[in-house]
Design an enzyme around this catalytic site. Sequence first.
Site, PDB file in Angstrom:
ATOM      1  CG  PHE A   5      -1.867   1.159   1.103  1.00 12.54           C
ATOM      2  CD1 PHE A   5      -3.293   1.118   0.432  1.00 12.54           C
ATOM      3  CD2 PHE A   5      -1.468   2.254   1.627  1.00 12.54           C
ATOM      4  CE1 PHE A   5      -3.880   2.224   0.247  1.00 12.54           C
ATOM      5  CE2 PHE A   5      -2.434   3.480   1.431  1.00 12.54           C
ATOM      6  CZ  PHE A   5      -3.585   3.429   0.493  1.00 12.54           C
TER       7      PHE A   5
ATOM      8  CG  ASP B  65       5.935   4.151   1.655  1.00 11.65           C
ATOM      9  OD1 ASP B  65       5.714   4.698   2.650  1.00 11.65           O
ATOM     10  OD2 ASP B  65       4.758   3.849   0.911  1.00 11.65           O
TER      11      ASP B  65
ATOM     12  CE  LYS C 291       0.195   6.624   6.459  1.00  6.26           C
ATOM     13  NZ  LYS C 291      -1.119   7.044   6.360  1.00  6.26           N
TER      14      LYS C 291
HETATM   15  N1  PLP Z   1       2.750   4.734   1.988  1.00  5.49           N
HETATM   16  C1  PLP Z   1       2.201   4.035   3.087  1.00  5.49           C
HETATM   17  C2  PLP Z   1       3.132   2.961   3.464  1.00  5.49           C
HETATM   18  C3  PLP Z   1       0.982   4.266   3.730  1.00  5.49           C
HETATM   19  O1  PLP Z   1       0.544   3.587   4.582  1.00  5.49           O
HETATM   20  C4  PLP Z   1       0.290   5.384   3.129  1.00  5.49           C
HETATM   21  C5  PLP Z   1      -0.964   5.861   3.580  1.00  5.49           C
HETATM   22  O2  PLP Z   1      -1.707   5.034   4.551  1.00  5.49           O
HETATM   23  C6  PLP Z   1       0.737   6.224   2.059  1.00  5.49           C
HETATM   24  C7  PLP Z   1       1.861   5.874   1.462  1.00  5.49           C
HETATM   25  C8  PLP Z   1      -0.144   7.314   1.243  1.00  5.49           C
HETATM   26  O3  PLP Z   1      -0.050   8.280   2.340  1.00  5.49           O
HETATM   27  P1  PLP Z   1      -1.344   9.408   2.024  1.00  5.49           P
HETATM   28  O4  PLP Z   1      -2.275   8.729   2.568  1.00  5.49           O
HETATM   29  O5  PLP Z   1      -0.589  10.624   2.924  1.00  5.49           O
HETATM   30  O6  PLP Z   1      -1.127   9.779   0.706  1.00  5.49           O
END
Ligand code: PLP
Length: 422
Positions: free
Chosen positions: A160, A245, A274
């Site tokens: 994700f 990530d 985040k």
């Molecule tokens: N990458 C990871 C691992 C995430 O958990 C999330 C969101 O849950 C994102 C990217 C995307 O972040 P955003 O919702 O701020 O676009």
Amino acid sequence: MTTRLPKSPDLGLEPESAAVLSTAEVLHATERYVAHNYHPLDIVVAEAHGATVVDTDGREYLDFLAGYSALNFGHGHPVILEAARRQLEQVTLTSRAFHNDQLGPFARELCALVGKEMMLPMNTGAEAVESGIKVARKWGYERKGVRPDEANMIVAAGNFHGRTTTIISFSDDDEAHRNYGPYAPGFRTVPYGDIGAMDAAIDDNTVAVLLEPIQGEAGVVVPPAGYLPEVRSLTHSRNVLFMADEIQSGLGRTGATLACEHEAVVPDIYLLGKALGGGVVPVSAVVADAGILGVLQPGQHGSTFGGNPLACAVGRSVVALLKDGHYQARARSLGSILHTGLEQLRSKGVTAVRGRGLWAGVDIDPGLGTGREVCRRLAGYGILSKETHGSTIRLAPPLVTAEADITRGVDALGSVLQDLAM
Ligand code: PLP
């Protein structure tokens, strides 16, 4: 109780917007006027402090989700609020057409925290991922010599990384993916944890491997020990970038500043988001060495809001909070209480517990109920949490939570399981 919207004749608000709405009216307005892209529990949050959330009826809950780790430091951390307040009075937005006095210092402090040379400021997590993909491709064409328009990237099953069209193109979650085509090409999916499959998928046009060091939405899935170091040495030997990530796993959540640290792995690119915004504003970043981020020249990438002074001031306060290791240590000690407590619930219907630090994915015996049902009942006991898939729930309390409240949350889950078994 009711929700009182700001009422100040000085602000010249229309009478309608100054009205007092009942909880039912707020819920109705949300249902009627907001696109149904989420399915929230029927709790209307009106206030929150630290790890405590208060609804419009004055009922208190413990926040065991922390905005999917965007609230690692809890609601309204005084250091973060003070930084935001001060900056609100100074200047909040300049665009990158001009310099501002917060961006450079923020970049230097963030780079020092994670041990890299440069950062690219963005806003949301998905933007950081998109930006990382663009940078990796550009690096591939300009530094590695990948054939024009033939770059590929390796991603993991169950990933994700956000919701943009490119990112959902390589999501294997049907809900996230279906009916959004045509999909972006250039991504190869391999099983998470399978280094042989990754090795086989890499070719001369592979620019990067993009991985969550712990897969959050998949259910807080920790890869097998040794996997991340294997990815590191494989990517080194094949001249492929390792892009981690850490948007959900990073910034203290797992008991280290970055989850990769647990395996002593240093990827080429960190994607952060985040918690970098302190729960106040969206702040994200791509962080890497100059040999990688240096591929970007003026006009080649950007964002109106990325690097704005308010975001940077908040980001600086977050970096400052992480500097002495206090919150990382809290994540370890509270996490050990959380995990020990959850393991003890196996006799009551918990079938698996995964995670690291103050972060847990908990599988519940599907015969007892769905993850959503468990979360609904947990709210009844005053604990806010969120299911991921099926009968899996995710627990990620703020790192400021009191020890006794971690135990309270675990006990509440025990009570829910007991209720469901009756
Ligand atoms: N990458 C990871 C691992 C995430 O958990 C999330 C969101 O849950 C994102 C990217 C995307 O972040 P955003 O919702 O701020 O676009």
